[in-house]
Design a protein around this motif. Sequence first.
Motif, PDB file in Angstrom:
ATOM      1  N   HIS A 192       0.866  -1.199   0.000  1.00 21.54           N
ATOM      2  CA  HIS A 192       0.000   0.000   0.000  1.00 21.54           C
ATOM      3  C   HIS A 192       0.893   1.237   0.000  1.00 21.54           C
ATOM      4  O   HIS A 192       1.571   1.536   0.990  1.00 21.54           O
TER       5      HIS A 192
ATOM      6  N   HIS B 282       1.424   5.358  -2.157  1.00 25.62           N
ATOM      7  CA  HIS B 282       0.882   6.353  -3.093  1.00 25.62           C
ATOM      8  C   HIS B 282       2.044   7.027  -3.823  1.00 25.62           C
ATOM      9  O   HIS B 282       2.782   7.809  -3.209  1.00 25.62           O
TER      10      HIS B 282
ATOM     11  N   HIS C 133      -9.192   2.158   1.038  1.00 26.77           N
ATOM     12  CA  HIS C 133      -8.933   2.390   2.458  1.00 26.77           C
ATOM     13  C   HIS C 133     -10.153   1.979   3.275  1.00 26.77           C
ATOM     14  O   HIS C 133     -11.283   2.149   2.827  1.00 26.77           O
TER      15      HIS C 133
ATOM     16  N   HIS D 176      -5.243  -0.173   6.184  1.00 27.19           N
ATOM     17  CA  HIS D 176      -5.445   0.252   7.581  1.00 27.19           C
ATOM     18  C   HIS D 176      -6.321  -0.716   8.385  1.00 27.19           C
ATOM     19  O   HIS D 176      -5.834  -1.375   9.266  1.00 27.19           O
TER      20      HIS D 176
ATOM     21  N   ASP E  18       2.604   2.862   3.162  1.00 30.09           N
ATOM     22  CA  ASP E  18       1.643   3.963   2.977  1.00 30.09           C
ATOM     23  C   ASP E  18       2.301   5.330   2.868  1.00 30.09           C
ATOM     24  O   ASP E  18       1.766   6.327   3.350  1.00 30.09           O
TER      25      ASP E  18
HETATM   26 ZN   LIG Z   1      -3.203   5.105   1.689  1.00 29.74          ZN
END
Ligand SMILES: [Zn+2]
Length: 433
Positions: A75, A77, A230, A269, A320
Amino acid sequence: MTSPRVLRGRLLDLTADPAVAGRDALRYVEDGILVMDGGRITARGPADEILPTLGDTPIEDHTGKLILPGFLDLHIHFPQSRVIAAFGTQLMDWLERYTFPEESRLADPDIARAMASFFLDELLANGTTTALVYGTVHASATDAFFAESAARNTRMIAGKSMMDRNAPDFLRDTAKASYDEAKGLIGRWHGAGRQMYVVTPRFAITSTDEQLEACAALTHEHEGVFLQTHLSENDREIAFVRELYPWAKNYADVYRHFGLMGPRALFGHSIHLDDSEVAMLAESGSAAVFCPTSNTFLGSGLFDRDRLAKGGVKIGLATDVGGGTSYSMLETAGEAYKVLQLRRQTLRPLDAFHMMTRGNAEVLGLAHLIGTLEIGSEADVVVLDARATPAMAHRMTAAAGDLEQELFVLMIMGDDRSVAATYVAGERVVRPR
Ligand SMILES: [Zn+2]
């Protein structure tokens, strides 16, 4: 014809889940040889057995260092490489103040390409060879990402974010446009070389019912694509989801209702779940993804690994970035250990190294391709040095010969300085300066 590449060092990988198989899961060769050819691992074993078969093939000597499968990050970005370390907010304000404005810059494909390029080089410098990657809402930015990944021959799984409400106009698509754009990206990139697609609604808050339906359609219409989003990260987020979906039993029920759960679905998460949400994840074969540095940085909460594992939920580990604070899976494992300490749970070094490699690959259903040093596997490899800094070398004088202590030192003190080399599909990565 390619020529084989031969590495010498301490071979270490996991052939099973150590939580089940214990120390038998560990496969370790103190003086080992790994042969890579045509992008795959073609031979492996003790040096005294393999060396005589190699003739005069040159050897890259990593003696004393650990040779492992490349790390997987489930995960992350790519547009947030300049949002990392943004001061003073929790999730909803952080998105609005820092993340959305930055993501808007990627409407420019040149900026997107430069970001993707930096991001991939940074992952590789940290020994991460596969990641599950969120793009921005712009299809052209995800095209740019895949182009950069293809140029490096990395096995990356990425998708354009889909957001058709509760986001600034400059970052909004529509259900129809997002479906068409994702379909186009799947056609261009899914299964092209090592690239794979992941359908990526940002979260329930930023998608309408129509868009969530479009996401389900995309996953049903295209064999082998993943889904990521998410789930249950932050209190304010959860309250907003309740407002938007008053009919839903809870947050996870929104995704379940729209048919987004399943064995190829990953939920970032998954911190504040009730029992029925844990059951929904488990029964559908969905994965929860633990992002420790993000969860502490944004003050989101402490992931309850034991509760989810007991409930039968698959669990992945991830950075993340940019909510997360490090690209390093080693540092991420160290922070996971600390979060679990606060929960009175633990993370043994073998379990951590399993999560970073074969475990994360199993979560994706890709352990036959990546995540181990099995013969026939794709040759993505990281070489680690537990004595990379003076403080680590000093600490290691008290750990001589104890492999599990060495792995623990790596996850607590290690970062990109501990990565001596990274290989992608059998080729050594050279970091541009
Ligand atoms: Zn994220």
